[in-house]
Scaffold this motif. Structure first.
Motif, PDB file in Angstrom:
ATOM      1  N   GLN A 216       0.839  -0.947  -0.183  1.00  0.00           N
ATOM      2  CA  GLN A 216       0.256  -0.554   0.198  1.00  0.00           C
ATOM      3  C   GLN A 216       0.996   1.091   0.172  1.00  0.00           C
ATOM      4  OE1 GLN A 216      -2.960   2.445  -0.765  1.00  0.00           O
ATOM      5  NE2 GLN A 216      -2.795   0.106  -0.695  1.00  0.00           N
ATOM      6  N   THR A 217       1.788   1.089   0.694  1.00  0.00           N
ATOM      7  CA  THR A 217       2.550   2.501   0.583  1.00  0.00           C
ATOM      8  C   THR A 217       3.364   2.620  -0.896  1.00  0.00           C
ATOM      9  OG1 THR A 217       3.890   1.722   3.088  1.00  0.00           O
ATOM     10  CG2 THR A 217       5.591   3.364   1.659  1.00  0.00           C
ATOM     11  N   TRP A 218       3.909   1.713  -1.543  1.00  0.00           N
ATOM     12  CA  TRP A 218       4.261   1.414  -2.003  1.00  0.00           C
ATOM     13  C   TRP A 218       2.877   2.513  -3.361  1.00  0.00           C
ATOM     14  CZ3 TRP A 218       8.604   2.662  -5.441  1.00  0.00           C
ATOM     15  CH2 TRP A 218       8.581   2.176  -7.120  1.00  0.00           C
ATOM     16  N   GLN A 219       1.684   1.692  -3.117  1.00  0.00           N
ATOM     17  CA  GLN A 219       0.697   2.224  -4.043  1.00  0.00           C
ATOM     18  C   GLN A 219       0.409   3.758  -4.383  1.00  0.00           C
ATOM     19  OE1 GLN A 219      -2.524  -0.572  -3.366  1.00  0.00           O
ATOM     20  NE2 GLN A 219      -1.765  -2.181  -5.031  1.00  0.00           N
ATOM     21  N   ILE A 220       0.448   4.554  -3.144  1.00  0.00           N
ATOM     22  CA  ILE A 220      -0.003   5.756  -2.267  1.00  0.00           C
ATOM     23  C   ILE A 220       0.995   6.590  -3.227  1.00  0.00           C
ATOM     24  CG2 ILE A 220      -1.817   4.815  -0.486  1.00  0.00           C
ATOM     25  CD1 ILE A 220       0.380   5.825   1.008  1.00  0.00           C
ATOM     26  N   ILE A 221       2.449   6.178  -2.941  1.00  0.00           N
ATOM     27  CA  ILE A 221       3.367   6.748  -3.163  1.00  0.00           C
ATOM     28  C   ILE A 221       3.357   7.197  -4.762  1.00  0.00           C
ATOM     29  CG2 ILE A 221       6.590   6.919  -3.596  1.00  0.00           C
ATOM     30  CD1 ILE A 221       5.950   6.195  -0.968  1.00  0.00           C
ATOM     31  N   ARG A 222       3.152   6.077  -5.612  1.00  0.00           N
ATOM     32  CA  ARG A 222       2.756   5.566  -7.418  1.00  0.00           C
ATOM     33  C   ARG A 222       2.013   6.851  -8.012  1.00  0.00           C
ATOM     34  NH1 ARG A 222       5.485   2.306 -10.373  1.00  0.00           N
ATOM     35  NH2 ARG A 222       4.381   3.027 -12.191  1.00  0.00           N
ATOM     36  N   HIS A 223       1.043   6.787  -6.731  1.00  0.00           N
ATOM     37  CA  HIS A 223      -0.709   7.812  -6.863  1.00  0.00           C
ATOM     38  C   HIS A 223       0.065   8.974  -6.917  1.00  0.00           C
ATOM     39  CE1 HIS A 223      -4.986   7.865  -7.862  1.00  0.00           C
ATOM     40  NE2 HIS A 223      -4.409   9.114  -7.209  1.00  0.00           N
ATOM     41  N   ARG A 228       1.969  15.638 -10.804  1.00  0.00           N
ATOM     42  CA  ARG A 228       3.559  16.540 -10.687  1.00  0.00           C
ATOM     43  C   ARG A 228       3.132  17.492  -9.413  1.00  0.00           C
ATOM     44  NH1 ARG A 228       7.953  16.874 -12.899  1.00  0.00           N
ATOM     45  NH2 ARG A 228       8.461  19.802 -12.888  1.00  0.00           N
ATOM     46  N   VAL A 229       2.360  18.468  -9.211  1.00  0.00           N
ATOM     47  CA  VAL A 229       1.924  19.902  -8.644  1.00  0.00           C
ATOM     48  C   VAL A 229       2.249  18.609  -7.111  1.00  0.00           C
ATOM     49  CG1 VAL A 229       0.672  21.236  -7.930  1.00  0.00           C
ATOM     50  CG2 VAL A 229       1.071  21.284 -10.258  1.00  0.00           C
ATOM     51  N   VAL A 230       1.049  18.373  -6.216  1.00  0.00           N
ATOM     52  CA  VAL A 230       1.305  17.351  -5.375  1.00  0.00           C
ATOM     53  C   VAL A 230       2.620  16.326  -4.961  1.00  0.00           C
ATOM     54  CG1 VAL A 230       0.106  15.463  -4.176  1.00  0.00           C
ATOM     55  CG2 VAL A 230      -1.415  17.526  -5.083  1.00  0.00           C
ATOM     56  N   TRP A 231       2.930  16.128  -6.600  1.00  0.00           N
ATOM     57  CA  TRP A 231       4.804  15.175  -5.517  1.00  0.00           C
ATOM     58  C   TRP A 231       5.222  16.569  -5.024  1.00  0.00           C
ATOM     59  CZ3 TRP A 231       6.407  10.833  -3.874  1.00  0.00           C
ATOM     60  CH2 TRP A 231       7.886  10.484  -4.517  1.00  0.00           C
ATOM     61  N   LEU A 232       5.472  17.526  -5.997  1.00  0.00           N
ATOM     62  CA  LEU A 232       6.575  18.441  -5.932  1.00  0.00           C
ATOM     63  C   LEU A 232       6.390  19.206  -4.805  1.00  0.00           C
ATOM     64  CD1 LEU A 232       6.873  20.082  -9.083  1.00  0.00           C
ATOM     65  CD2 LEU A 232       8.670  18.166  -8.190  1.00  0.00           C
ATOM     66  N   GLU A 366     -11.093  12.393  -3.187  1.00  0.00           N
ATOM     67  CA  GLU A 366     -11.396  10.442  -2.612  1.00  0.00           C
ATOM     68  C   GLU A 366      -9.403  10.283  -2.307  1.00  0.00           C
ATOM     69  OE1 GLU A 366     -10.707  10.028  -6.614  1.00  0.00           O
ATOM     70  OE2 GLU A 366     -12.578  11.620  -5.440  1.00  0.00           O
ATOM     71  N   PHE A 367      -8.858  10.744  -2.339  1.00  0.00           N
ATOM     72  CA  PHE A 367      -7.399  10.606  -2.071  1.00  0.00           C
ATOM     73  C   PHE A 367      -6.854  11.159  -0.819  1.00  0.00           C
ATOM     74  CE2 PHE A 367      -2.546   9.917  -3.570  1.00  0.00           C
ATOM     75  CZ  PHE A 367      -3.068   8.442  -2.921  1.00  0.00           C
ATOM     76  N   ARG A 368      -7.209  12.326  -0.756  1.00  0.00           N
ATOM     77  CA  ARG A 368      -5.983  13.212  -0.075  1.00  0.00           C
ATOM     78  C   ARG A 368      -6.122  12.757   1.262  1.00  0.00           C
ATOM     79  NH1 ARG A 368     -10.967  16.887   0.777  1.00  0.00           N
ATOM     80  NH2 ARG A 368     -10.339  18.100  -0.818  1.00  0.00           N
TER      81      ARG A 368
END
Length: 386
Positions: A216-223, A228-232, A366-368
């Motif tokens: 699940q850790t891998w999945q939420i980080i990949r998601h 891009r804005v959220v990831w940065l 739904e992913f916040r």
């Protein structure tokens, strides 16, 4: 909205119970951690024959470890269930943890106290995604920056108070009854405050929780990487905690070994840093015009770097003898040091608040909670690396 102060939120049931709940939780976190650090660094508590500096670093590591292990599950729990109900459960857990801590302080038992640091890490892992992901449910878009600023200000003011009370109460009596009473009182008050939080129902109550934390850790980080804005923003926040973890983990030995100070000097430096972050967070709404203003982020990072560099040159030579906190305030050779610690915190507040608000506004509803959980995992990774 333009004439409304962010402090009006503190009179609203949409916000005040959440603010009080998180404030008391953060206070107890820091009261417990600082009391243990002071016991180690200034009162000679031993465990497994480790040197004091290693024990302090172990304390930080034990608090961070649950963010790796349980953040993914925590994000799913906050996504699936009503967040106010989750808050009440977390506060009940905190009361139980403080009872364990009470036994550790009463018995002056290092392993028990270290275990409570780990358990409070679990508490914070569960509450972190909740407090940030519930804000968009409680607040209007124009209130988000102000709400985040108040949350950050409250967090760092609670750090100040926790640091000061931890230092004072651990030295008050050998049985530590005053410290134990404060820990239990705050945990109980936090639970009572959580009972007044408004319902914050899930939008995906039918979601099935995957308890495999690695997958699940891998999945939420990949998601999270797909936005891009959220990831940065997550990487930017993680850099802040990378830097902050260095300051926080080295500050006790900086105060005692470099400055030749006692526990009061360490507490004053932590107070200056935390007060600066609180002020910077509070000013963000005024400077941003009640919207998410990313221009504050590079401004904040420049200040963090410049005053961090100046800190290297600000410490006067170790003059011998023990330095007390009053010396820092009264002697001009320490005023530059005081200014650097305060301004590092101030610019940190400018830097961090817009990034949290950006994650909240740009993540899918739904992913916040899982986005905040992914951010916590990255933060923990960067802190361990630092």
């Amino acid at each position: 909205m333009s004439g409304v102060s962010q402090f009006n939120l503190l009179r609203s049931q949409r916000f005040l119970p959440l603010f009080v709940t998180q404030f008391l939780g953060a206070f107890n976190d820091n009261l417990l951690k600082n009391a243990v650090v002071v016991l180690i660094n200034f009162h000679g508590m031993k465990m497994l024959g480790l040197a004091p500096e290693l024990m302090i670093q172990l304390t930080a590591a034990l608090f961070i470890l649950p963010f790796f292990l349980f953040s993914a599950s925590s994000g799913q729990i906050c996504e699936k269930y009503d967040k106010a109900a989750v808050a009440r459960f977390v506060k009940q857990l905190e009361i139980a943890i403080m009872l364990v801590a009470a036994a550790g302080f009463w018995l002056h038992n290092g392993p028990i106290l270290m275990s409570t640091i780990f358990l409070m890490g679990i508490h914070s892992t569960l509450f972190g995604p909740l407090k940030y992901s519930v804000l968009p449910q409680y607040l209007q878009p124009g209130e988000l920056v102000g709400g985040n600023g108040l949350i950050e200000m409250g967090t760092f003011v609670s750090i100040i108070l926790g640091q000061v009370c931890g230092t004072l109460l651990i030295s008050m009596d050998e049985s530590h009854l005053a410290l134990i009473g404060m820990l239990l009182l705050c945990a109980t008050a936090g639970y009572l405050a959580s009972r007044h939080m408004l319902p914050a129902p899930s939008s995906i109550a039918g979601m099935k929780i995957d308890w495999n934390f690695g997958r699940q850790t891998w999945q939420i980080i990949r998601h999270a990487q797909q936005n891009r804005v959220v990831w940065l923003s997550m990487l930017g926040i993680s850099w802040f905690w990378f830097l902050g973890a260095i300051y926080l983990s080295k500050l006790p030995t900086y105060a005692s070994d470099v400055l030749g100070g006692n526990a009061g000097v360490y507490t004053l430096l932590m107070t200056l840093f935390s007060l600066g972050v609180g002020l910077g967070s509070m000013f963000c709404e005024k400077l941003s015009g009640r919207k998410v203003e990313l221009g504050l982020v590079p401004f904040g990072s420049i200040g963090l770097c410049l005053f961090g560099i100046d800190l290297y040159f600000a410490a006067p030579p170790h003059a011998g003898g023990q330095l007390v906190w009053q010396d820092l305030l009264q002697r001009p050779e320490y005023w530059r040091l005081i200014a650097d610690f305060t301004l590092i915190g101030l610019f940190g507040g400018f830097y961090i608040v817009p990034l949290y608000a950006l994650i909240q506004t740009r993540s899918e509803p739904e992913f916040r909670s899982r986005a905040i959980a992914a951010n916590n995992i990255l933060n923990a990774l960067f802190m361990v690396a630092s």
